[in-house]
Design an enzyme around this catalytic site. Structure first.
Site, PDB file in Angstrom:
ATOM      1  N   SER A  11       0.855  -1.182   0.000  1.00 17.51           N
ATOM      2  CA  SER A  11       0.000   0.000   0.000  1.00 17.51           C
ATOM      3  C   SER A  11       0.893   1.236   0.000  1.00 17.51           C
ATOM      4  O   SER A  11       1.666   1.446   0.944  1.00 17.51           O
ATOM      5  CB  SER A  11      -0.905   0.012   1.230  1.00 17.51           C
ATOM      6  OG  SER A  11      -1.451   1.313   1.371  1.00 17.51           O
ATOM      7  N   HIS A  36      -1.149  -0.973  -4.408  1.00 12.90           N
ATOM      8  CA  HIS A  36      -2.436  -0.662  -3.787  1.00 12.90           C
ATOM      9  C   HIS A  36      -2.505   0.831  -3.462  1.00 12.90           C
ATOM     10  O   HIS A  36      -1.658   1.361  -2.738  1.00 12.90           O
ATOM     11  CB  HIS A  36      -2.563  -1.508  -2.517  1.00 12.90           C
ATOM     12  CG  HIS A  36      -3.876  -1.424  -1.818  1.00 12.90           C
ATOM     13  ND1 HIS A  36      -4.991  -2.129  -2.215  1.00 12.90           N
ATOM     14  CD2 HIS A  36      -4.259  -0.727  -0.712  1.00 12.90           C
ATOM     15  CE1 HIS A  36      -5.994  -1.877  -1.391  1.00 12.90           C
ATOM     16  NE2 HIS A  36      -5.578  -1.022  -0.472  1.00 12.90           N
ATOM     17  N   ASP A  38      -4.691   3.737  -1.760  1.00 12.30           N
ATOM     18  CA  ASP A  38      -5.773   3.972  -0.809  1.00 12.30           C
ATOM     19  C   ASP A  38      -6.326   5.376  -0.962  1.00 12.30           C
ATOM     20  O   ASP A  38      -5.654   6.358  -0.620  1.00 12.30           O
ATOM     21  CB  ASP A  38      -5.253   3.779   0.625  1.00 12.30           C
ATOM     22  CG  ASP A  38      -5.102   2.309   0.967  1.00 12.30           C
ATOM     23  OD1 ASP A  38      -6.067   1.552   0.768  1.00 12.30           O
ATOM     24  OD2 ASP A  38      -4.013   1.911   1.432  1.00 12.30           O
ATOM     25  N   MET A  40      -8.967   8.095   0.212  1.00 11.24           N
ATOM     26  CA  MET A  40      -9.841   8.430   1.351  1.00 11.24           C
ATOM     27  C   MET A  40     -10.329   9.868   1.207  1.00 11.24           C
ATOM     28  O   MET A  40      -9.564  10.743   0.789  1.00 11.24           O
ATOM     29  CB  MET A  40      -9.062   8.282   2.660  1.00 11.24           C
ATOM     30  CG  MET A  40      -8.428   6.909   2.841  1.00 11.24           C
ATOM     31  SD  MET A  40      -7.663   6.760   4.464  1.00 11.24           S
ATOM     32  CE  MET A  40      -6.806   5.188   4.267  1.00 11.24           C
ATOM     33  N   HIS A  69      -8.294   1.362  -4.228  1.00 15.90           N
ATOM     34  CA  HIS A  69      -9.253   1.077  -3.162  1.00 15.90           C
ATOM     35  C   HIS A  69      -9.955   2.373  -2.804  1.00 15.90           C
ATOM     36  O   HIS A  69      -9.365   3.250  -2.166  1.00 15.90           O
ATOM     37  CB  HIS A  69      -8.462   0.490  -1.973  1.00 15.90           C
ATOM     38  CG  HIS A  69      -9.282   0.191  -0.774  1.00 15.90           C
ATOM     39  ND1 HIS A  69      -8.700  -0.112   0.457  1.00 15.90           N
ATOM     40  CD2 HIS A  69     -10.624   0.120  -0.574  1.00 15.90           C
ATOM     41  CE1 HIS A  69      -9.660  -0.343   1.341  1.00 15.90           C
ATOM     42  NE2 HIS A  69     -10.822  -0.205   0.747  1.00 15.90           N
ATOM     43  N   MET A  71     -12.148   4.414  -0.715  1.00 18.91           N
ATOM     44  CA  MET A  71     -12.830   4.570   0.571  1.00 18.91           C
ATOM     45  C   MET A  71     -13.481   5.944   0.560  1.00 18.91           C
ATOM     46  O   MET A  71     -13.100   6.856   1.310  1.00 18.91           O
ATOM     47  CB  MET A  71     -11.811   4.431   1.725  1.00 18.91           C
ATOM     48  CG  MET A  71     -11.365   2.997   1.924  1.00 18.91           C
ATOM     49  SD  MET A  71      -9.849   2.877   2.882  1.00 18.91           S
ATOM     50  CE  MET A  71      -8.645   3.155   1.584  1.00 18.91           C
ATOM     51  N   MET A 140     -11.692  -6.151   4.681  1.00 22.63           N
ATOM     52  CA  MET A 140     -10.970  -5.264   5.603  1.00 22.63           C
ATOM     53  C   MET A 140     -10.720  -5.998   6.923  1.00 22.63           C
ATOM     54  O   MET A 140     -11.651  -6.492   7.560  1.00 22.63           O
ATOM     55  CB  MET A 140     -11.777  -3.988   5.881  1.00 22.63           C
ATOM     56  CG  MET A 140     -11.919  -3.036   4.713  1.00 22.63           C
ATOM     57  SD  MET A 140     -10.388  -2.608   3.852  1.00 22.63           S
ATOM     58  CE  MET A 140      -9.420  -1.863   5.160  1.00 22.63           C
ATOM     59  N   ASP A 178      -6.902  -6.769   3.696  1.00 24.29           N
ATOM     60  CA  ASP A 178      -6.313  -5.435   3.820  1.00 24.29           C
ATOM     61  C   ASP A 178      -6.366  -4.932   5.259  1.00 24.29           C
ATOM     62  O   ASP A 178      -7.441  -4.718   5.812  1.00 24.29           O
ATOM     63  CB  ASP A 178      -7.085  -4.473   2.907  1.00 24.29           C
ATOM     64  CG  ASP A 178      -6.433  -3.110   2.797  1.00 24.29           C
ATOM     65  OD1 ASP A 178      -5.312  -2.931   3.321  1.00 24.29           O
ATOM     66  OD2 ASP A 178      -7.044  -2.222   2.176  1.00 24.29           O
TER      67      ASP A 178
END
Ligand code: DX5
Ligand code: ZN
Length: 221
Positions: A11, A36, A38, A40, A69, A71, A140, A178
């Site tokens: 990540s 990966h 992330d 957010m 990913h 979020m 998760m 994850d």
């Protein structure tokens, strides 16, 4: 099963962002399988990271699979931009998608692989109807929002349960896990049925990231 050996997805969240290109090179030379990313938004999760612009920069530095990913609330508004930025796989949260089937078909229509992520408190039964349509499920094993958290032990049972579900509904689907993955718990996670391990802290903060990557990738069920 989808993967002959364990897939490793560092990540980028735990990388040194002042040296992004070198951090990506570290993952590439370590033989990592996916990068990966992330994303957010400070709304769906209590933290803000980065958007398509940075994903594009990351994608320009590597030929690795870009695993994004999301979020974020209202992911449908941003999916196309993240795919244009170079994402090969887009994972949305079950909890953020009232029209999950439509969202998954939309990702696929744009040529990317489609995944769904579930929070630790979300039962896997919420995936029954969508499972046959998925390329991957991202389980998760921490509450999303931050790197460096502790693995939630009940996640092992959820991996086993998901593995049983895919055998019946979608044997080609990849199970990714994850949050809080370490060299110590990786084997248990793989034995339970996970194919891909997301590792932020365990990879980027390791004394020897290449060695950590080799150990994790060599694990078999
Ligand atoms: C958590 C993120 C994870 C996280 C993993 O919200 O989705 O991908 O960065 O980091 P570690 O491996 O440090 O738990
Ligand atoms: Zn993640």
């Amino acid at each position: 099963m989808p993967a002959p050996s364990t897939l490793l997805a560092p990540s980028i969240l735990s990388a040194d962002f002042t040296r992004l290109e070198q951090s990506i090179a570290l993952a590439t030379t370590a033989g990592a399988d996916w990068m990966h990313c992330d994303i957010m938004d400070g709304n769906f999760v209590p933290n803000i990271t980065f958007g398509p612009f940075i994903v594009q920069a990351i994608a320009s530095c590597t030929s690795m699979i870009i695993d994004t990913h999301l979020m974020i609330a209202h992911p449908d508004r941003y999916i196309e931009e993240f795919i244009k930025a170079g994402s090969h796989q887009i994972t949305v949260h079950q909890e953020a998608c009232p029209h999950l089937h439509r969202t998954i078909q939309f990702i696929k229509s744009l040529g990317a692989k489609a995944g769904v992520s579930v929070n630790p408190g979300t039962p896997l039964s919420t995936l029954d109807a969508i499972l046959p349509d998925l390329d991957l499920v991202l389980l998760m094993s921490v509450n999303p929002g931050f790197g460096g958290q502790k693995f939630i032990p009940s996640s092992i049972g959820k991996i086993r349960q998901l593995h049983e579900m895919r055998l019946k509904l979608n044997p080609e689907m990849v199970i990714a896990i994850d949050g809080g993955i370490t060299e110590e718990n990786a084997q248990e996670v793989v034995s339970a049925g996970a194919d891909a391990l997301i590792a932020g802290t365990a990879f980027f903060k390791a004394a020897n990231p290449a060695q950590t990557a080799a150990k994790i990738r060599a694990m078999t069920r």
